[in-house]
Design a protein around this motif. Structure first.
Motif, PDB file in Angstrom:
ATOM      1  N   PRO A  16      45.582  51.477  35.161  1.00  0.00           N
ATOM      2  CA  PRO A  16      45.815  51.633  36.609  1.00  0.00           C
ATOM      3  C   PRO A  16      46.877  52.681  36.916  1.00  0.00           C
ATOM      4  O   PRO A  16      46.987  53.133  38.047  1.00  0.00           O
ATOM      5  CB  PRO A  16      46.271  50.239  37.049  1.00  0.00           C
ATOM      6  N   SER A 102      34.730  36.760  39.604  1.00  0.00           N
ATOM      7  CA  SER A 102      35.821  35.816  39.361  1.00  0.00           C
ATOM      8  C   SER A 102      35.277  34.470  38.924  1.00  0.00           C
ATOM      9  O   SER A 102      35.864  33.780  38.092  1.00  0.00           O
ATOM     10  CB  SER A 102      36.648  35.633  40.633  1.00  0.00           C
ATOM     11  N   GLU A 127      46.811  38.937  39.402  1.00  0.00           N
ATOM     12  CA  GLU A 127      45.499  39.515  39.690  1.00  0.00           C
ATOM     13  C   GLU A 127      45.201  40.534  38.610  1.00  0.00           C
ATOM     14  O   GLU A 127      46.099  40.990  37.914  1.00  0.00           O
ATOM     15  CB  GLU A 127      45.468  40.142  41.081  1.00  0.00           C
ATOM     16  N   SER A 129      44.117  44.236  37.172  1.00  0.00           N
ATOM     17  CA  SER A 129      44.481  45.572  37.634  1.00  0.00           C
ATOM     18  C   SER A 129      43.248  46.403  37.956  1.00  0.00           C
ATOM     19  O   SER A 129      43.366  47.565  38.276  1.00  0.00           O
ATOM     20  CB  SER A 129      45.305  46.281  36.566  1.00  0.00           C
ATOM     21  N   ASP A 130      42.066  45.832  37.854  1.00  0.00           N
ATOM     22  CA  ASP A 130      40.891  46.604  38.263  1.00  0.00           C
ATOM     23  C   ASP A 130      40.291  46.050  39.558  1.00  0.00           C
ATOM     24  O   ASP A 130      40.258  46.725  40.563  1.00  0.00           O
ATOM     25  CB  ASP A 130      39.859  46.726  37.124  1.00  0.00           C
ATOM     26  N   TRP A 131      39.860  44.780  39.553  1.00  0.00           N
ATOM     27  CA  TRP A 131      39.227  44.274  40.778  1.00  0.00           C
ATOM     28  C   TRP A 131      40.209  43.687  41.773  1.00  0.00           C
ATOM     29  O   TRP A 131      39.844  43.351  42.897  1.00  0.00           O
ATOM     30  CB  TRP A 131      38.120  43.263  40.429  1.00  0.00           C
ATOM     31  N   ASP A 132      41.462  43.506  41.388  1.00  0.00           N
ATOM     32  CA  ASP A 132      42.506  43.054  42.325  1.00  0.00           C
ATOM     33  C   ASP A 132      42.112  41.813  43.131  1.00  0.00           C
ATOM     34  O   ASP A 132      42.458  41.702  44.305  1.00  0.00           O
ATOM     35  CB  ASP A 132      42.860  44.180  43.319  1.00  0.00           C
ATOM     36  N   ALA A 133      41.388  40.890  42.515  1.00  0.00           N
ATOM     37  CA  ALA A 133      40.890  39.753  43.293  1.00  0.00           C
ATOM     38  C   ALA A 133      41.902  38.603  43.350  1.00  0.00           C
ATOM     39  O   ALA A 133      42.077  37.969  44.382  1.00  0.00           O
ATOM     40  CB  ALA A 133      39.567  39.263  42.723  1.00  0.00           C
ATOM     41  N   GLY A 134      42.588  38.331  42.256  1.00  0.00           N
ATOM     42  CA  GLY A 134      43.575  37.253  42.269  1.00  0.00           C
ATOM     43  C   GLY A 134      42.967  35.865  42.343  1.00  0.00           C
ATOM     44  O   GLY A 134      43.494  34.987  43.028  1.00  0.00           O
ATOM     45  N   GLN A 135      41.847  35.651  41.654  1.00  0.00           N
ATOM     46  CA  GLN A 135      41.171  34.353  41.744  1.00  0.00           C
ATOM     47  C   GLN A 135      41.081  33.597  40.428  1.00  0.00           C
ATOM     48  O   GLN A 135      40.990  32.363  40.438  1.00  0.00           O
ATOM     49  CB  GLN A 135      39.728  34.568  42.219  1.00  0.00           C
TER      50      GLN A 135
END
Lengths: 269, 334
Positions: A16, A102, A127, A129-135
């Motif tokens: 990233p 996720s 989260e 570092s690629d999809w930044d979803a945090g799930q």
């Protein structure tokens, strides 16, 4: 007190920190590509999660199992977790794990943790570092039906409990949770330590354990792209036009003064 | 199979008032509800929801407002709040659930998605209804803002969290009619395994970042904590603004986390954002790209921040900024 058993989930991602101009999207495959000379890395928040586990191991002792899911996981990248002090590395590695969301990722990781069996603390980055979803971290906790605390900036293990400083708006809160628990870790926890030469040499000799979907009791249809709840329709880069007006001067100080004049003239200030 | 109908918003209340993100969600939710010809419901959860916030939820677009009050809900705790939203989501079975990408939303939405067995897109910046399938097209920045992805979820309910300041609230309409429905949901304490021991406030003096018309942001290139209190502060004071920072100063402890602007910090949209010694990593741009005018001061002419800025000066900030501040003072006094 018996050793604390920890699991740290780490994901290999496109770096990233690569310059934004290096990121290219292939619209035919809906995938991001980076130039070959930019190597993949362990997700930055996953590195903080690893450091959180190491800090506990430093103080209270314990065993750290690192878990990573993907396909073609670069051994020299992921083995960093062993070089810094991880005890065991398990890779969920198979073509069918690719392009999950996720949901399918958390499900496979949770099934792997069940197979590992004994655990006190599970650490995930806040989260990816690629999809930044945090799930994924919270998903694992829901599937395993264990408590979860997010955004840890400091973690201590005391008498079968974790004492966690969680980042909240305008400060932090101290929360206690009994084992077993899942914690997501944020950047203020601190960077992952450097590996010592001894650690790097020991890691080079260790081989990761590789599990396929069947090893964790899953069908290929339940993992990766096939197990998704959310479908990716399109990946794209919003177009941007360069529009910056550079204000100059004889010296940096003069340029600074000219900037003030420019902003005043254009009625911005 | 249950029929999924309507749009449900998880509302947030701060100091007895509806949070700005909630009015934004109501604005966007109202559009979907009208398009689908279904109800827009809003859930408010607190120890005391009061009268102003539920009424305002209607004024800003809700048809029905469910209020859940319990002393156990005074502070946000994932384990208690999830019980409330899970129950209500199952009872109402909405087609769409919208939450804010706020500290609460980030923690609560994934728990809810996994409990309900549905998908979730977090941090969406754009949403539209697909004319054929009636499903939501959910757009969110990915790869730290280097790309955007559009998702569709055919599992129900469709759950999304929305980034602050990306949706427009409707104008206040005090004549709007709606129904406030106080709802009792019993909180089961037996699964609660977490306990908040204490809360520590890290004071930030001066104007709050979210309210500041001008923000002076410093990056890694500032080099230490001091200039945030001197060089940057002086500039911010002249413009009646606030000082912020990108992630490296926050991680290095140069400034409190509350001053961090970025994807994982605060999302701000001031009139003027002055980025000083900030390289312009995508994850920082995600936090300030809504600013009306961006001004960059950086010694590296190739820095990415110049691709985002409207005005720029190439030079060492130690030389540029004091002269900039002095000249501004002079111009503003005149």
């Amino acid at each position: 007190m018996p050793d604390i058993k920890m699991v740290v989930c780490c994901k290999q991602v496109a770096d990233p920190e690569a310059p934004p101009t290096a990121f290219k999207v292939d619209s035919a495959t809906n995938k991001v590509s980076l130039p070959r000379d930019i190597k993949p890395v362990i997700g930055q928040y996953d590195e903080f999660a690893m450091e959180a586990a190491l800090k506990i191991k430093d103080k209270a002792g314990g065993k750290i199992t690192v878990l990573s899911l993907g396909n073609n996981i670069a051994r020299d990248v992921i083995k960093k977790t062993l070089a810094v002090g991880g005890d065991e590395l398990i890779l969920l590695e198979d073509e069918s794990f690719e392009e999950g969301d996720s949901w399918s990722t958390a499900y496979a990781l949770a099934m792997a943790i069940k197979k590992i069996g004994e655990y006190d603390l599970i650490f995930c980055g806040r989260e990816s570092s690629d999809w930044d979803a945090g799930q994924v971290g919270l998903g694992i906790a829901e599937i395993l039906a264990i408590p979860a605390l997010t955004l840890a900036r400091k973690v201590e293990a005391i008498d079968g409990k974790a004492r966690v400083e969680q980042v909240i708006p305008d400060g932090y809160q101290v929360t206690e949770v009994s084992f077993p628990a899942m914690l997501t870790v944020t950047s203020e926890l601190g960077n992952l330590r450097y590996a010592a030469l001894k650690g790097i040499m020991a890691a080079a000799k260790k081989q990761p354990i590789v599990w396929k979907p069947a090893d964790i009791g899953l069908e290929p249809s339940q993992v990766g792209a096939a197990g998704r709840r959310v479908k990716l329709v399109k990946l794209f880069q919003p177009t941007k036009e360069a529009k910056c007006e550079i204000v100059e001067g004889e010296s940096p100080a003069e340029a600074g003064a000219n900037l003030a004049i420019k902003l005043r003239e254009t009625k911005i200030i | 199979m249950a029929e999924y109908k309507g749009v449900l918003i998880f509302g947030e209340v701060t100091n007895g008032k509806l949070a700005s993100i909630t009015t934004e969600l109501l604005g966007c939710g109202r559009n979907f509800a009208d398009e689908l010809k279904e109800d827009l419901c809003c859930l408010l959860v607190s120890d005391k929801t009061g009268e102003t916030a539920p009424r305002d939820a209607i004024v800003f677009g809700a048809d029905k407002v469910y209020t859940v009050e319990d002393s156990l809900l005074k502070e946000y705790q994932g384990e208690t709040y999830i019980q409330v939203v899970e129950r209500l989501a199952k009872e109402l079975s909405p087609r769409v659930i919208l939450m804010g990408q706020t500290p609460v939303g980030r923690d609560l939405a994934p728990r809810l998605a996994f409990r309900l067995g549905t998908g979730l897109s977090t941090d969406c910046v754009d949403i539209s209804v697909d004319s054929e399938t009636k499903l939501l097209r959910q757009t969110k920045p990915v790869y730290g803002g280097n790309a955007q992805a559009i998702f569709i979820c055919d599992a129900m309910p469709q759950l999304v969290t929305i980034r602050a300041k990306t949706m427009s609230p409707r104008e206040r309409d005090d004549s709007r009619k709606g129904e406030v429905i106080p709802t009792k949901i019993e909180i089961n304490m037996s699964p609660i395994k977490t306990k908040i021991v204490e809360k520590v406030k890290e004071e930030v003096t001066g104007i709050k970042l979210e309210d500041a018309p001008v923000i002076v942001g410093g990056g890694r290139g500032i080099g230490g904590p001091e200039p945030f209190k001197t060089t940057l502060k002086e500039l911010a004071d002249v413009l009646h603004g606030a000082v912020g920072a990108s992630r490296p100063p926050a991680d290095n402890g140069w400034i409190p986390e509350a001053m961090h602007v970025g994807l994982t910090g605060k999302i701000v949209a001031p009139e003027i954002y002055i980025a000083i010694a900030i390289s312009g990593a995508s994850q920082h741009i995600a936090g300030c790209s809504g600013s009306k005018t961006i001004i960059a001061i950086n010694k590296d002419p190739e820095a990415n921040i110049f691709r985002e800025a409207n005005f720029g000066v190439v030079g060492r900030y130690e030389e540029v900024v004091p002269a900039f501040t002095t000249k501004l003072k002079e111009l503003l006094a005149g």
